[in-house]
Design an enzyme around this catalytic site. Sequence first.
Site, PDB file in Angstrom:
ATOM      1  N   GLU A  63       0.803  -1.236   0.000  1.00 47.88           N
ATOM      2  CA  GLU A  63       0.000   0.000   0.000  1.00 47.88           C
ATOM      3  C   GLU A  63       0.832   1.281   0.000  1.00 47.88           C
ATOM      4  O   GLU A  63       0.660   2.146   0.867  1.00 47.88           O
ATOM      5  CB  GLU A  63      -0.970  -0.006   1.185  1.00 47.88           C
ATOM      6  CG  GLU A  63      -1.910  -1.209   1.151  1.00 47.88           C
ATOM      7  CD  GLU A  63      -2.895  -1.254   2.316  1.00 47.88           C
ATOM      8  OE1 GLU A  63      -2.755  -0.467   3.268  1.00 47.88           O
ATOM      9  OE2 GLU A  63      -3.815  -2.092   2.262  1.00 47.88           O
ATOM     10  N   ASN A  85       2.057  -5.219  -3.067  1.00 43.64           N
ATOM     11  CA  ASN A  85       0.652  -5.561  -2.819  1.00 43.64           C
ATOM     12  C   ASN A  85      -0.150  -4.284  -2.542  1.00 43.64           C
ATOM     13  O   ASN A  85       0.293  -3.430  -1.759  1.00 43.64           O
ATOM     14  CB  ASN A  85       0.617  -6.474  -1.569  1.00 43.64           C
ATOM     15  CG  ASN A  85      -0.697  -7.170  -1.326  1.00 43.64           C
ATOM     16  OD1 ASN A  85      -1.228  -7.819  -2.223  1.00 43.64           O
ATOM     17  ND2 ASN A  85      -1.213  -7.053  -0.111  1.00 43.64           N
ATOM     18  N   HIS A 122     -10.287  -5.880  -2.616  1.00 41.97           N
ATOM     19  CA  HIS A 122     -11.357  -5.509  -1.677  1.00 41.97           C
ATOM     20  C   HIS A 122     -12.401  -4.737  -2.483  1.00 41.97           C
ATOM     21  O   HIS A 122     -12.278  -3.532  -2.685  1.00 41.97           O
ATOM     22  CB  HIS A 122     -10.792  -4.683  -0.517  1.00 41.97           C
ATOM     23  CG  HIS A 122      -9.836  -5.461   0.332  1.00 41.97           C
ATOM     24  ND1 HIS A 122     -10.230  -6.586   1.031  1.00 41.97           N
ATOM     25  CD2 HIS A 122      -8.516  -5.300   0.572  1.00 41.97           C
ATOM     26  CE1 HIS A 122      -9.175  -7.071   1.692  1.00 41.97           C
ATOM     27  NE2 HIS A 122      -8.124  -6.310   1.424  1.00 41.97           N
ATOM     28  N   GLU A 137      -6.302 -10.702  -1.472  1.00 42.76           N
ATOM     29  CA  GLU A 137      -7.158 -10.445  -0.290  1.00 42.76           C
ATOM     30  C   GLU A 137      -8.607 -10.276  -0.715  1.00 42.76           C
ATOM     31  O   GLU A 137      -9.324  -9.391  -0.225  1.00 42.76           O
ATOM     32  CB  GLU A 137      -6.694  -9.175   0.446  1.00 42.76           C
ATOM     33  CG  GLU A 137      -5.230  -9.198   0.856  1.00 42.76           C
ATOM     34  CD  GLU A 137      -4.792  -7.964   1.655  1.00 42.76           C
ATOM     35  OE1 GLU A 137      -5.648  -7.167   2.082  1.00 42.76           O
ATOM     36  OE2 GLU A 137      -3.578  -7.799   1.843  1.00 42.76           O
ATOM     37  N   ASP A 177     -12.347  -9.945  -1.238  1.00 44.17           N
ATOM     38  CA  ASP A 177     -13.685  -9.969  -0.634  1.00 44.17           C
ATOM     39  C   ASP A 177     -14.533  -8.961  -1.410  1.00 44.17           C
ATOM     40  O   ASP A 177     -14.011  -7.994  -1.952  1.00 44.17           O
ATOM     41  CB  ASP A 177     -13.689  -9.709   0.894  1.00 44.17           C
ATOM     42  CG  ASP A 177     -12.922  -8.494   1.353  1.00 44.17           C
ATOM     43  OD1 ASP A 177     -12.814  -7.509   0.598  1.00 44.17           O
ATOM     44  OD2 ASP A 177     -12.425  -8.514   2.501  1.00 44.17           O
TER      45      ASP A 177
END
Length: 319
Positions: free
Chosen positions: A132, A173, A209, A239, A241
């Site tokens: 990030e 990432n 996300h 990750e 979702d």
Amino acid sequence: AQLHELAVRAGLQYFGTALREGALNSDAQFAAILRDTREFGQIVPENGQKWESTQPSRGQFTYSQGDITANEAKRNSQFLRCHTLVWHSQLPSWVASGSWTRATLTSVIDTHMANVMGHYKGVCGHWDVVNEAINDDGTWRDSVFYRVFGTDYLPLSFELAKKHDPETKLYYNDYNLEYNQAKTDRAVEIVRIIQAAGAPIDGVGFQGHLIVGSTPSRANLATTLRRFTSLGVDVAYTELDIRHSSLPASSAAQVTQGNDFANVVGSCLDVPRCVGVTVWSFTDKYSWVPSTFNGAGDALIYDSQFRKKAAWTSISSVL
Ligand code: XIL
């Protein structure tokens, strides 16, 4: 058949999940599904390897939380992704608020990696080296690392990571890369900066996300992944979702969620160097979403009573 076995048959290396450390020993249903290697061929610690967990005060290294997932991967012969080394968040204040020079902060990063990567050497298939580094508008994220080094901390971190574990694959990432806008352009630049410096980078993790109904199409997602694979790096969804913005979700919204999951997984199938897909926990019982995004939730593939959702079925059909 279950998701990991289907994913492997379809050409991916794995289908995996994050492991919530606190749930493994307290919730037998959680543990049983997590350990089903036909379902999950890969795991990653949700929190246990972060800086605040591994070196909460200077020189004090603790691995009790990180080892929960590493031991589990060994026990079940699951591929281990490791997460994460250089990140502005869940970073203890002794690092975040320290007054550093390039030399002293280099030494802090070097020591952190020497210990943490050394402890997990030979067991981490991937490491998220930098997490990030970019704001959503594409500007560089303010952090102690950026303030001290500018963008030089990017190649520096990958260089040091390679020194401490030459075998693991080194990843950058980030989230919201999926929309192929200014943030994605900057992530492409990160790969180029690292490569131009002669430093090693093996992959880019798309956190994934996402939001039900606002997830890009399979074709657009694949186009975005290819911007990175054309630079010679692997990609993965790390990750995943896909949250409902409001609850309870209607049955129509659950169908849309399933289509969105299928588009994400399908885009990975469409890109040869997309190596795998990881969901950020698998059950709505344990998800970071409700406490982070006000009113949102039910972002995963099993409901809070461990029943497979429409999203699970959609993924299994696309694989
Ligand atoms: C989240 C965890 O899921 C939460 O339990 C924790 O409180 C905060 O961090 N991007 C990342 C992950 O790289 O490490 C974050 O995980 C979610 C966003």
